[in-house]
Motif scaffolding. Structure first.
Motif, PDB file in Angstrom:
ATOM      1  N   ALA A  79      -3.404   1.682  -2.895  1.00  0.00           N
ATOM      2  CA  ALA A  79      -4.460   0.703  -2.625  1.00  0.00           C
ATOM      3  C   ALA A  79      -5.037   0.120  -3.909  1.00  0.00           C
ATOM      4  O   ALA A  79      -5.496  -1.014  -3.938  1.00  0.00           O
ATOM      5  N   THR A  82      -6.700   6.338   7.619  1.00  0.00           N
ATOM      6  CA  THR A  82      -7.038   6.074   6.230  1.00  0.00           C
ATOM      7  C   THR A  82      -8.245   6.921   5.863  1.00  0.00           C
ATOM      8  O   THR A  82      -9.012   7.359   6.728  1.00  0.00           O
ATOM      9  N   ASN A  96      -7.152  -7.812   3.097  1.00  0.00           N
ATOM     10  CA  ASN A  96      -6.837  -7.184   1.821  1.00  0.00           C
ATOM     11  C   ASN A  96      -7.917  -7.604   0.832  1.00  0.00           C
ATOM     12  O   ASN A  96      -8.058  -8.783   0.523  1.00  0.00           O
ATOM     13  N   ASN A 117       0.511  -7.078   4.695  1.00  0.00           N
ATOM     14  CA  ASN A 117      -0.244  -6.234   3.785  1.00  0.00           C
ATOM     15  C   ASN A 117      -1.306  -7.022   3.015  1.00  0.00           C
ATOM     16  O   ASN A 117      -1.974  -6.476   2.150  1.00  0.00           O
ATOM     17  N   ASP A 143      -6.542  -3.107   3.653  1.00  0.00           N
ATOM     18  CA  ASP A 143      -7.420  -1.978   3.900  1.00  0.00           C
ATOM     19  C   ASP A 143      -7.977  -1.960   5.308  1.00  0.00           C
ATOM     20  O   ASP A 143      -8.566  -0.968   5.728  1.00  0.00           O
ATOM     21  N   ALA A 151      -3.967  -4.108  -1.495  1.00  0.00           N
ATOM     22  CA  ALA A 151      -3.253  -3.723  -0.281  1.00  0.00           C
ATOM     23  C   ALA A 151      -4.176  -3.904   0.914  1.00  0.00           C
ATOM     24  O   ALA A 151      -5.399  -3.950   0.770  1.00  0.00           O
ATOM     25  N   SER A 175       0.820  -1.214   0.000  1.00  0.00           N
ATOM     26  CA  SER A 175       0.000   0.000   0.000  1.00  0.00           C
ATOM     27  C   SER A 175       0.848   1.256   0.000  1.00  0.00           C
ATOM     28  O   SER A 175       0.395   2.319  -0.415  1.00  0.00           O
TER      29      SER A 175
END
Length: 808
Positions: free
Chosen positions: A323, A292, A669, A549, A675, A673, A236
Motif C-alpha cells: 500500500a 484489510t 486509491n 487498483n 484502499d 494502491a 497492492s
C-alpha cells in the motif's frame, strides 16, 4: 473447487501414547494449548486436596497421596468399576473453560503393580443421565502397565451440563494404581508451518517472499521478518509474504470460523496491509476471507476472526504490504480453526408496514450477534441459491432491522410471501442452526432504473466523444433523463463496504451514475460523477486491466432477465452464450507525459471472451473540483457474439420494460494502491461480487413511455424513510469515529457504547429529542483500550446495535 461444507469431523478420538519412565508432554510446533482446567493435579502435597472427592465404601480400598502420586491401594473385589473412585467436580470457573468448546485433551501419567490394569476415565455430567464424553466400556477405558506411561484422551466438546466432573473409576481388579500430572486443556492446531517465520537467522522455507530484490528486501530482524525498501510499486499485492498451503493443510480446512493471530508493526505512524487467507488460483479467480488492517509503529498482537466458507485445490495465507513504501515486521503467525459450543437457535418475530418488514430478534446469552437472511422461497439452508444476507444485529433485547423488497418497476410490485432466517453466532463466528419465519408483505419500488434516451441525447453524446472531446455540462446531461430520474448513488447512507473502511466521508468516496440506452443501435450510455479528495488514476503501463487498483468505477451486467427479480441471477460465475455476464470498468489512464484519457474495459472471465478495452466504445474523463467525472458510450454489439456466441442486447423501447442483473462499484486509491471499494447494490456481500452475478441486483431498463411519471400517477407508494443505524466510519478507528443513523420520525434518542462484556463505557446521547432524517454523532475513544465495542441506538420503537473496532 473443493467444498468444505461436505466434510464432517468425528465427535471424539481416543489416543494412547506410551513411554518408559516419567514423560513430559512435548508441545508440537503447530499445536497450541490452553490452560489446565484441573486444579491440584500434580499431588505435590502429602494429602489429597479437597478439590478431589472420594466416592464408595472405604472398606473397598485406600485412596490418598503416596510419594507425590494419586494412589489407589488395598483394593478389594467389587461388581462394578465405579464402586470405588475419585473425581473432581468442576467449579463455575472450570465449567466456563469447558463451555468454550472445541477440542480438549486429557493427559495423565499412570502405572499399576500388576502387568496391566484397565480402568475408566469419566468426563461428563454429574447425576441425571450421567451423559459422558468417554463411554464405558470403550473409549474411556484405558490400560496401564507396571511402567509409568502417559495416557492421552482427546474429544471435541460440543455439549456441557450444569454439573460436570472428571473422575477415575478403577475397580476392575485388586491391583494398585498410581496416577500423576493430570492435565485437561483446550488444544488447537496451527494450520501453518513454521509460524515463527524464522529458523535460526534465516527465513523459513515454508514462507515465500513474492517480490524479488527489485521491489523489496526481506530480512530477519530480532527474530521477526522485516520487509523493507519497498519500491517500484504498482499493485497492492506486488509485495507479499505468504505460505502456499500443501494438500494436507488444505484438507484440514473446514467451513466455519477461524482465528488468525500474529505480531506486526510498521515504520510509519500507520500502514494499511491486506491479510490474505483464501484461493490462490492463477486464473484471476482469487477469493479472500481475510480483511484489510491498519498497523502502527508498535509491535503488538493482532487477532482476526475470519469465516471460511470453503477451500480450494490451491490456497495461501499471508500478507500483502504494497500500500505504501514503509517497512513492516511480522512474527508468530497462527491460523487455527475455532471450535466452540454451538449457540442456541434464535427466536424472532416479523412485522410489516407499507412494504417494509421489521425483523426483531429476541435476546440470547449464548450468542453475540445474529445474521438475518431473506428469500422469496422457503429457506432450508442459508447458503442455498436465492438466499441473501440482509443484515446483522447484536445480541440484546428487542434488537431489530428493517428490510424491503423493491420491485424494479411499479408495474411489477405485488404482495408476496417474504421468508426470513436468523442465525445466532458467537463473537468468533460459530453459527447456530437457522430459525425460519415468513410474512405476507407488499413491495416498495426501486428508485433506480436505466432509461431509453432520445435521438438528440444520443447524438449529443456521440458528438462529445467523437468531435469535441469534452464532456457536456452536468445540467445538459441530466436534461437527457426524465425530470423524476434518480441516479444510482453510492454514499455513506447506502453503500456496501467491500474492502477498506469505506472512506473518511462522502467527499472521499461517493458517486452518482446516470444510465441510459439507445434501442436502435443497442448503445449503452453511462455518465458518472465521482467525489474523491485524492485522485490516483492508473498509468498507461498498468492499463485498464489493472485500473481496479486505482480510482475507477466498475459495473457488472448480465444480458438476460432472471426468472425472479427478487432472487436475481442464479449464475454463481460468469456465463456466456444465451445468458452472458460481463464486468465493465471505466475511468482514466495517465501516460508518461501526464496526459489523461478515458477508457472502458470489458471482461468476460473465459479466455475466449473479451478482456480489454471495448472496440467502437469510448470514455471521456475529466477532473472536477470535487473529484472526477466520466461519460461513456458502449457499443454492446462489440461485447456480444465472438467465439462463445454471446447473445446480443435487445434493449426495450416505447412502453416496453427489460430486466437485467446489474451492480455498480467504486474503487478508491489515495496513495499507491486501492484502499477502499464500495458498492451500490445491497446484495453484495464480499469481494467476490465482481465474478458472482448472484450478488447483482435486478434493474429495469425502461422505454421512454414506461418511465414512472410520479408515485401518485403510477399508483405506487413512496418508499418511507426507515430507522437505520449505519456502520461507523472510519472503522477500525483511532481514537475518533463518526456514528450515523436515520430516524423515520421525530423521537427521543439514546446512543450508547458497550464493551464485549456488556458493560457500558460511554453514553453519547441520552433521551435527546431529534428530528426526522439522518444524523451523525462523533465518538472519541481516547480513554478506552484497543478492542471490539458495541454501539447501540435506542428509540421508543427501534433498537439496533453494531460492532466497531478501536485499534491504538
Amino acid at each position: 473447487m473443493i467444498k468444505a461444507t461436505t466434510k464432517h469431523v468425528a465427535s471424539f478420538v481416543l489416543m494412547m501414547l506410551l513411554s518408559v519412565g516419567f514423560t513430559v508432554t512435548t508441545v508440537a510446533q503447530n499445536t497450541l494449548y490452553g490452560d489446565n482446567v484441573i486444579v491440584d493435579s500434580d499431588f505435590s502435597d502429602d494429602t489429597l486436596s479437597s478439590a478431589w472427592v472420594i466416592e464408595g465404601n472405604s472398606a473397598l480400598g485406600n485412596i490418598g497421596v503416596i510419594n507425590g502420586e494419586l494412589a489407589f491401594t488395598n483394593l478389594q473385589e467389587t461388581a462394578n468399576q465405579y464402586d470405588f473412585q475419585v473425581n473432581q467436580p468442576f467449579s463455575a470457573e472450570q465449567l466456563a473453560e469447558i463451555e468454550k468448546g472445541g477440542t480438549f485433551e486429557l493427559t495423565f501419567d499412570a502405572r499399576t503393580t500388576a502387568a496391566s490394569k484397565t480402568f475408566h476415565v469419566f468426563l461428563g455430567q454429574v447425576g441425571g443421565d450421567w451423559a459422558r464424553y468417554w463411554n464405558s466400556p470403550g473409549d474411556g477405558d484405558v490400560t496401564a502397565t507396571n511402567e509409568t506411561q502417559t495416557i492421552t484422551l482427546t474429544t471435541d466438546v460440543t455439549e456441557t451440563w450444569d454439573a460436570m466432573r472428571l473422575g477415575f473409576e478403577i475397580m476392575t481388579d485388586t491391583s494398585s494404581l498410581f496416577i500423576d500430572n493430570i492435565v485437561l486443556r483446550k488444544v488447537d492446531d496451527n494450520i501453518l508451518i513454521d509460524g515463527e517465520l524464522v529458523i535460526g537467522d534465516s527465513l523459513s522455507a515454508a514462507w515465500n517472499p513474492v517480490a524479488d530484490g527489485t521491489q523489496a528486501t526481506y530480512s530477519v530482524d530480532n527474530g521477526a521478518v522485516k520487509i523493507s525498501e519497498l519500491r517500484n510499486l504498482v499493485n497492492s499485492y506486488d509485495v507479499q509474504f505468504i505460505q502456499e498451503l500443501d494438500s494436507v493443510q488444505i484438507d484440514s480446512i473446514y467451513a466455519g470460523p477461524y482465528e488468525m493471530i500474529f505480531d506486526a508493526k510498521t515504520s510509519a505512524d500507520e500502514k494499511q496491509i491486506q491479510v490474505f487467507f483464501g484461493n490462490n488460483g492463477t486464473g484471476g479467480d482469487w477469493t479472500n476471507f481475510a480483511p484489510t488492517l491498519v498497523l502502527d509503529n508498535t509491535m503488538k498482537t493482532y487477532k482476526l476472526n475470519i469465516n471460511a466458507s470453503q477451500n480450494w485445490a490451491q490456497m495461501k495465507v499471508g500478507f500483502e504490504v504494497s500500500a505504501d513504501t514503509s517497512s513492516v515486521w511480522f512474527d508468530n503467525v497462527i491460523l487455527r480453526r475455532v471450535r466452540e459450543i454451538t449457540p442456541d437457535a434464535p427466536t424472532f418475530s416479523l412485522a410489516t408496514n407499507n412494504g417494509v418488514v421489521t425483523v426483531t430478534v429476541n435476546s440470547q446469552s449464548t450468542a453475540s450477534a445474529f445474521d438475518v437472511y431473506f428469500s422469496n422461497a422457503a429457506i432450508t439452508e442459508i447458503d442455498a441459491a436465492g438466499v441473501t444476507l440482509v443484515g446483522s444485529v447484536a445480541d440484546s433485547s428487542g434488537l431489530s432491522l428493517t428490510h424491503s423488497t423493491a420491485a424494479p418497476h411499479p408495474t411489477l410490485a405485488e404482495s408476496f410471501t417474504a421468508h426470513y432466517a436468523v442465525v445466532a453466532r458467537t463473537e468468533k463466528g460459530t453459527e447456530s442452526a437457522p430459525t425460519t419465519n415468513s410474512i405476507t408483505t407488499d413491495m416498495t419500488v426501486a428508485a433506480n432504473y436505466a432509461v431509453e434516451l432520445s435521438t438528440d441525447a444520443i447524438d449529443a453524446v456521440a458528438e462529445a466523444l467523437l468531435s469535441t472531446g469534452e464532456i457536456p455540462e452536468a445540467s445538459a446531461l441530466a436534461g437527457f433523463f426524465p425530470d423524476s430520474y434518480t441516479p444510482f448513488t453510492i454514499n455513506s447512507e447506502n453503500r456496501v463496504i467491500i474492502s477498506g473502511t469505506g472512506g473518511d466521508n462522502d467527499a472521499d468516496i461517493s458517486s452518482r451514475h446516470w444510465i441510459g440506452f439507445d434501442p436502435i443501435d443497442n448503445l449503452l450510455v453511462i455518465y458518472a460523477e465521482v467525489d474523491d479528495d485524492s485522485i490516483v488514476f492508473a498509468t498507461e503501463a498498468t492499463g485498464a486491466g489493472g485500473a481496479w487498483n486505482f480510482d475507477s468505477w466498475e459495473m457488472g451486467i448480465g444480458n438476460y432477465a432472471p426468472e425472479s427479480f427478487i432472487e436475481g441471477s442464479t449464475h454463481e460465475t460468469y456465463q456466456s452464450g444465451e445468458e452472458p455476464d460481463w464486468q465493465l470498468r471505466g475511468g482514466a489512464l495517465v501516460s508518461l507525459e501526464g496526459v489523461e484519457r478515458g477508457f472502458i474495459l470489458g471482461y468476460g472471465i473465459d479466455a475466449a471472451r473479451i478482456n480489454g478495452e471495448i472496440e467502437n466504445s469510448q470514455t471521456l474523463a475529466e477532473r472536477t473540483a470535487t473529484g472526477y467525472r466520466t461519460l461513456t458510450l458502449i457499443s454492446t454489439p462489440d461485447l456480444t457474439g465472438g467465439p462463445t456466441m454471446d447473445a446480443a442486447f435487445d434493449f426495450p423501447s416505447g412502453s416496453d420494460i427489460g430486466l437485467y442483473p446489474l451492480q455498480i462499484s467504486l474503487n478508491d486509491n489515495d496513495a499507491t494502491a486501492r484502499d477502499t471499494q464500495v458498492n451500490w447494490g445491497s446484495k453484495s456481500v464480499d469481494g467476490n461480487w465482481w465474478q458472482d452475478p448472484t450478488q447483482w441486483n435486478v434493474v429495469a431498463f425502461v422505454g421512454v413511455d414506461a418511465v414512472p411519471v410520479s408515485n401518485e400517477d403510477d399508483g405506487s407508494e413512496t418508499q418511507p424513510i426507515k430507522f437505520s443505524l449505519d456502520q461507523n466510519y472510519p472503522n477500525p478507528f483511532n481514537p475518533t469515529t463518526n456514528i450515523s443513523f436515520t430516524l423515520a420520525n421525530s423521537t427521543n434518542v439514546t446512543l450508547e457504547v458497550f464493551n464485549m462484556l456488556g458493560q457500558k463505557v460511554a453514553t453519547l446521547l441520552q433521551g435527546e429529542k431529534m428530528t426526522t432524517g439522518q444524523h451523525t454523532q462523533a465518538f472519541d475513544a481516547s480513554s478506552l483500550a484497543s478492542g471490539m465495542y458495541l454501539y447501540r441506538l435506542s428509540t421508543s420503537s427501534f433498537v439496533q446495535s453494531r460492532k466497531m473496532m478501536l485499534i491504538k
